[in-house]
Design a protein around this motif. Structure first.
Motif, PDB file in Angstrom:
ATOM      1  N   GLY A 193       0.813  -1.209   0.000  1.00  0.00           N
ATOM      2  CA  GLY A 193       0.000   0.000   0.000  1.00  0.00           C
ATOM      3  C   GLY A 193       0.845   1.255   0.000  1.00  0.00           C
ATOM      4  N   GLY A 194       1.873   1.272   0.869  1.00  0.00           N
ATOM      5  CA  GLY A 194       2.751   2.440   0.915  1.00  0.00           C
ATOM      6  C   GLY A 194       3.456   2.657  -0.411  1.00  0.00           C
ATOM      7  N   ALA A 195       3.895   1.543  -1.039  1.00  0.00           N
ATOM      8  CA  ALA A 195       4.609   1.668  -2.312  1.00  0.00           C
ATOM      9  C   ALA A 195       3.700   2.253  -3.380  1.00  0.00           C
ATOM     10  N   PHE A 196       2.441   1.800  -3.429  1.00  0.00           N
ATOM     11  CA  PHE A 196       1.538   2.334  -4.450  1.00  0.00           C
ATOM     12  C   PHE A 196       1.239   3.808  -4.206  1.00  0.00           C
ATOM     13  N   THR A 197       1.030   4.182  -2.929  1.00  0.00           N
ATOM     14  CA  THR A 197       0.806   5.588  -2.629  1.00  0.00           C
ATOM     15  C   THR A 197       1.981   6.433  -3.096  1.00  0.00           C
ATOM     16  N   LEU A 198       3.185   5.925  -2.819  1.00  0.00           N
ATOM     17  CA  LEU A 198       4.393   6.656  -3.214  1.00  0.00           C
ATOM     18  C   LEU A 198       4.485   6.759  -4.733  1.00  0.00           C
ATOM     19  N   VAL A 199       4.185   5.641  -5.428  1.00  0.00           N
ATOM     20  CA  VAL A 199       4.258   5.662  -6.893  1.00  0.00           C
ATOM     21  C   VAL A 199       3.264   6.666  -7.467  1.00  0.00           C
ATOM     22  N   GLY A 200       2.055   6.702  -6.886  1.00  0.00           N
ATOM     23  CA  GLY A 200       1.071   7.680  -7.353  1.00  0.00           C
ATOM     24  C   GLY A 200       1.600   9.090  -7.190  1.00  0.00           C
ATOM     25  N   ALA A 201       2.250   9.381  -6.053  1.00  0.00           N
ATOM     26  CA  ALA A 201       2.765  10.731  -5.821  1.00  0.00           C
ATOM     27  C   ALA A 201       3.941  11.030  -6.746  1.00  0.00           C
ATOM     28  N   ILE A 202       4.788  10.012  -7.013  1.00  0.00           N
ATOM     29  CA  ILE A 202       5.890  10.225  -7.949  1.00  0.00           C
ATOM     30  C   ILE A 202       5.330  10.555  -9.326  1.00  0.00           C
TER      31      ILE A 202
END
Lengths: 162, 108, 89
Positions: free
Chosen positions: B16-25
């Protein structure tokens, strides 16, 4: 007075009622009464926004469709993640998608599905409900996107709303 | 909590954290508004969905987490709507799409 | 084990929020800023859920629900304002 005590949108009323039960602290007399009041008042207030009764004929096809969409969201999220982390520039396309669905509810369901499945966002519907403007993040051609969406999402929805 | 649920919760949290980060990137890196629209509407929604799921599993001994499910369903229902409204607003304001975009946005 | 995963996730969500703030400041257009705000509230919900797990309390979930509702309404209101010049016609 009592003739107004009807539920013009039974499904909406049901969803509102059960959502209120979930939101309140356990099911009690008060929450049931409040849920009934909400299930009656909100459809009456929003009456103008529901032009016609939804013709939801084949509800039993819905769970299968939802499962397919959820699976696609998962798989395609990884594709978009790879694309975002890839240093090369994406090749976006604006697609004019010719709609074969006619029911407004079906069109909005299709548009939401398209937006949720990664790689495509539905941007607009033409005034005559015939064309959907889709922005694809990375695609070779317009036809590729149209074929994929038609095969995967529009066909099942057409079956459902026939 | 048994070790297996602990592993599942940890994996879901990281995903979940990785996807949130990818969305922000994606939001920070992609070149124009319409491509930026893709990151938050999906990657972030899926990321928050995974974090919710881990919360449901973590608190499963205290009863079923109906609030988490409600938040997730609500986010999944509203993400396409807000993306659509923002795309319409951007087309109305004539936001430029990046070079090399095939096709054109509609006139509003 | 789970605590480590929790801290890593919190760090990732924090970096994500900072990236959103970067887009919020940089713009360049108004829809970009609204989009950044939209993503920021979703990240805030994720943060609240993580906080709930850290403190082992479910009380925070209610505020997550409120933020979800308020955030959606404000995004739609701002998008409508950008498109029409007024929220309620």
């Amino acid at each position: 007075m009592f003739d107004r005590l009807n539920f013009p949108q039974p499904w909406l009323s049901l969803v509102l009622f059960s959502t209120w039960q979930f939101l309140s602290d356990g099911i009690s007399g008060a929450s049931v009464v409040m849920g009934l009041v909400l299930a009656w008042v909100i459809p009456q207030i929003t009456h103008g926004f529901w032009p016609e009764r939804p013709a939801f004929v084949k509800v039993w096809r819905m769970p299968m469709f939802v499962l397919v969409v959820l699976w696609d969201i998962l798989v395609a999220s990884f594709e978009v993640a790879i694309l975002i982390l890839n240093p090369r520039q994406p090749k976006p396309v604006f697609v004019n998608y010719p709609l074969q669905l006619e029911h407004p509810l079906a069109i909005s369901l299709l548009a939401s599905t398209i937006s949720l499945t990664p790689g495509t966002v539905s941007a607009d519907v033409s005034d005559d409900n015939k064309t959907l403007l889709i922005h694809a993040l990375d695609a070779e051609s317009e036809q590729e996107v149209i074929d994929a969406i038609h095969k995967r999402y529009e066909k099942p929805l057409m079956e459902m709303f026939r | 909590m048994s070790p297996i649920t602990e592993y599942i919760v940890s994996a879901l949290l990281i995903v979940g954290g990785a996807f949130t980060l990818v969305g922000a990137i994606g939001l920070a890196r992609l070149p124009d508004f319409f491509t930026r629209l893709h990151g938050p509407t999906k990657a972030t929604t899926v990321g928050v969905g995974a974090i919710m799921l881990s919360s449901v599993i973590y608190f499963s001994s205290h009863g079923f987490g109906i609030s988490e499910i409600l938040i997730t369903v609500f986010l999944f229902m509203t993400a396409p709507v807000s993306a659509n409204m923002l795309a319409k607003a951007a087309m109305h304001m004539g936001v430029k799409s990046m070079k090399g975009t095939q096709g054109n946005p509609w006139e509003q | 084990m789970m605590t480590t995963a929790l801290y890593i996730t919190i760090a990732m969500v924090m970096i994500a929020a900072l990236l959103n703030v970067y887009r919020l400041i940089k713009g360049p257009d108004a829809p970009d800023r609204v989009l950044a705000l939209d993503t920021l509230y979703i990240n805030a919900i994720a943060m609240i859920i993580l906080l709930g797990i850290t403190f082992n309390s479910r009380m925070y979930l209610e505020s997550g629900l409120l933020i979800a509702v308020m955030g959606f309404v404000s995004t739609v209101a701002m998008a409508k304002y950008l498109k029409r010049g007024s929220v309620i016609e």
